[in-house]
Write a protein that holds these residues in place. Structure first.
Motif, PDB file in Angstrom:
ATOM      1  N   CYS A 125       0.859  -1.193   0.000  1.00  0.00           N
ATOM      2  CA  CYS A 125       0.000   0.000   0.000  1.00  0.00           C
ATOM      3  C   CYS A 125       0.892   1.240   0.000  1.00  0.00           C
ATOM      4  O   CYS A 125       1.789   1.369   0.844  1.00  0.00           O
ATOM      5  N   GLU A 126       0.646   2.126  -0.935  1.00  0.00           N
ATOM      6  CA  GLU A 126       1.500   3.320  -1.062  1.00  0.00           C
ATOM      7  C   GLU A 126       1.298   4.313   0.066  1.00  0.00           C
ATOM      8  O   GLU A 126       2.084   5.245   0.235  1.00  0.00           O
ATOM      9  N   PHE A 127       0.228   4.127   0.863  1.00  0.00           N
ATOM     10  CA  PHE A 127      -0.053   5.088   1.923  1.00  0.00           C
ATOM     11  C   PHE A 127       0.420   4.599   3.295  1.00  0.00           C
ATOM     12  O   PHE A 127       1.066   5.353   4.024  1.00  0.00           O
ATOM     13  N   HIS A 140      -8.466  -3.513   0.892  1.00  0.00           N
ATOM     14  CA  HIS A 140      -7.810  -2.465   1.686  1.00  0.00           C
ATOM     15  C   HIS A 140      -7.905  -1.103   1.000  1.00  0.00           C
ATOM     16  O   HIS A 140      -8.037  -0.076   1.674  1.00  0.00           O
ATOM     17  N   SER A 141      -7.828  -1.089  -0.344  1.00  0.00           N
ATOM     18  CA  SER A 141      -7.896   0.182  -1.085  1.00  0.00           C
ATOM     19  C   SER A 141      -9.255   0.837  -0.835  1.00  0.00           C
ATOM     20  O   SER A 141     -10.294   0.189  -0.878  1.00  0.00           O
ATOM     21  N   GLY A 142      -9.267   2.099  -0.598  1.00  0.00           N
ATOM     22  CA  GLY A 142     -10.496   2.824  -0.299  1.00  0.00           C
ATOM     23  C   GLY A 142     -10.853   2.838   1.162  1.00  0.00           C
ATOM     24  O   GLY A 142     -11.842   3.479   1.543  1.00  0.00           O
ATOM     25  N   GLU A 147      -4.551   7.062   3.790  1.00  0.00           N
ATOM     26  CA  GLU A 147      -4.765   7.651   2.463  1.00  0.00           C
ATOM     27  C   GLU A 147      -5.280   9.082   2.615  1.00  0.00           C
ATOM     28  O   GLU A 147      -6.269   9.322   3.313  1.00  0.00           O
ATOM     29  N   PRO A 148      -4.639  10.084   1.989  1.00  0.00           N
ATOM     30  CA  PRO A 148      -5.140  11.466   2.067  1.00  0.00           C
ATOM     31  C   PRO A 148      -6.341  11.660   1.140  1.00  0.00           C
ATOM     32  O   PRO A 148      -6.285  11.304  -0.032  1.00  0.00           O
ATOM     33  N   GLN A 160      -5.564  12.780   5.979  1.00  0.00           N
ATOM     34  CA  GLN A 160      -5.585  11.326   6.077  1.00  0.00           C
ATOM     35  C   GLN A 160      -6.957  10.875   6.582  1.00  0.00           C
ATOM     36  O   GLN A 160      -7.542  11.505   7.459  1.00  0.00           O
ATOM     37  N   ARG A 161      -7.429   9.739   6.015  1.00  0.00           N
ATOM     38  CA  ARG A 161      -8.772   9.271   6.329  1.00  0.00           C
ATOM     39  C   ARG A 161      -8.981   9.085   7.847  1.00  0.00           C
ATOM     40  O   ARG A 161     -10.040   9.402   8.385  1.00  0.00           O
TER      41      ARG A 161
END
Length: 448
Positions: A125-127, A140-142, A147-148, A160-161
């Motif tokens: 995950c890039e975040f 996991h995505s979303g 994730e900003p 960030q979420r």
């Protein structure tokens, strides 16, 4: 992948350019040799009856064919015997996924499959930097807390979420917050502007009196009726009184200076009267007619005629007008029931010369031609027929000499200008109103 000859030949295509006969494709078929049936008397030792003819097989394996993936874009062509070796390297040929997910993937798509679609792929995950397999990464995505994402209030911030809820509650410039003074809700970035106008915002008395902090909306009332040190101007300040003090000192000042205030007010009234007189004079000069032509509207003709019949010598006079800005001052008059020779039967019209401001600079006797026009108010202008009378003054007539301060009671004109009967024949009267034009012309031209 290992394929049998039968599997190859099901999908093979042969180029027309290598066909042994023109305009025909070479089809891979078994040689037309008779294959005898194996019987008990023959026995299995006769191999020529079981296997194909070696020459036919050699011919078939030497045939030139396309790659079985030529529709997917492979450009390879060659002998059938080399096809197997080519498929071992053909980028369009499907091979098992190297991650052992069980999928058969063309070599050309293998890299994308391993990177994006393979369920067994490993990705980070890039975040948040955590590693996941394919399926878990999609879930996991979303939902990654690191994730900003843009604030839902459209404040323009990316947060960030995991911190979004706190941001919207305490940091977002577009969140609704209540004013601590009036309790009304405002967008956060407009609250400071609201404070500059809020009626309940606390302010101090500008006179630094002992009063506690006041609400802004109560300040005017405090200064007017409650502040003990507020400097109030004297009610006669417009008359020139310069006194200023608190209400107790002001009451004493007014009681002790009644005469002084009265003198100042008398001076102001006198000054204003002069100003009013000057303004009236200026306004009167601005409203004067300097064109030498007067359009005179006479309304309520019926009632004025009836009054003229009961009052002998009843005369209507026009507003004064000038031949130019520094010219002769004139005035027209009308007898609706006639005068002299036109009495009781005609309308009589006259013109008078009034004393003017510039008479000393003008030539005398008055010599301009004068014309009277009664307008026909026909709805079709082309059909109108106006009544016109004009004259050139006789220089020997006293009415055209320089007037004295008291003008003559009668002017010069036409006692029988138009008869009462003529007024009824055309549209000289409309809506009980008539229009008479008086024109003075220095060129001495008589209207015909």
């Amino acid at each position: 992948m290992v394929r049998s000859l039968a599997q190859w030949t099901k999908t093979l295509s042969f180029p027309a350019r290598i066909s042994p006969q023109k305009h025909q494709q070479h089809q891979v078929t078994a040689p037309k040799s008779e294959c005898p049936v194996i019987s008990a008397s023959t026995g299995p030792n006769n191999t020529t009856d079981i296997y194909p003819d070696p020459d036919s097989e050699k011919a078939i394996m030497g045939s030139v064919v396309y790659c079985i993936h030529h529709k997917e874009g492979c450009k390879w062509t060659g002998e059938l015997r080399k096809l197997k070796a080519h498929l071992n390297t053909c980028k369009h040929d499907a091979v098992p996924c190297t991650n052992k997910c069980g999928a058969q993937i063309p070599r050309v798509l293998m890299e994308d499959h391993l990177k994006y679609t393979c369920p067994q792929r490993r990705a980070r995950c890039e975040f948040c930097g955590k590693d996941f397999t394919g399926h878990t990464l999609e879930n996991h995505s979303g939902s990654c807390g690191f994730e900003p994402i843009y604030c839902e209030n459209k404040c323009g911030m990316k947060v960030q979420r995991r911190h979004l809820t706190q941001h919207k509650a305490a940091e977002c410039s577009k969140r609704l917050v209540p004013c601590r003074y009036c309790s009304k809700e405002f967008v956060a970035d407009t609250l400071q502007v609201h404070h500059t106008k809020c009626g309940r915002f606390p302010v101090a008395c500008p006179n630094q009196c002992d009063a506690s902090i006041l609400a802004r909306e109560d300040l005017d009332l405090h200064l007017k009726d409650q502040c003990p040190v507020f400097g109030i101007c004297c009610p006669f300040r417009d008359a020139g009184c310069r006194f200023k003090g608190n209400r107790y000192a002001l009451e004493k000042h007014v009681d002790e200076n009644t005469k002084h205030h009265l003198e100042r007010m008398c001076f102001v009234v006198s000054k204003q009267q002069h100003q009013i007189a000057s303004l009236k004079s200026t306004l009167s000069r601005m409203s004067l007619n300097y064109s030498g032509t007067l359009i005179w509207k006479i309304s309520d003709y019926t009632s004025k005629l009836a009054e003229a019949k009961t009052k002998e010598g009843m005369e209507l006079v026009s507003p004064p007008f000038y031949t130019s800005q520094y010219g002769y001052k004139l005035q027209a008059s009308v007898f609706l029931n006639g005068n002299g020779a036109g009495e009781n039967s005609h309308i009589s019209t006259y013109i008078k010369i009034l004393p003017g401001e510039y008479d000393a600079l003008l030539r005398w006797p008055f010599s301009h031609s004068v014309s009277f026009t009664l307008f026909d108010q026909s709805s079709v202008p082309e059909n109108a027929c106006n009544i016109v009378e004009s004259f050139i003054p006789d220089p020997t007539w006293k009415n055209f000499q320089r007037p004295s301060k008291e003008p003559d009671s009668l002017g010069f004109g036409f006692p029988r200008f138009v008869s009462h009967e003529m007024l009824k024949k055309r549209n000289f009267l409309k809506d009980d109103t008539m229009f008479i034009r008086v024109k003075v012309d220095p060129s001495k031209i008589v209207a015909v």
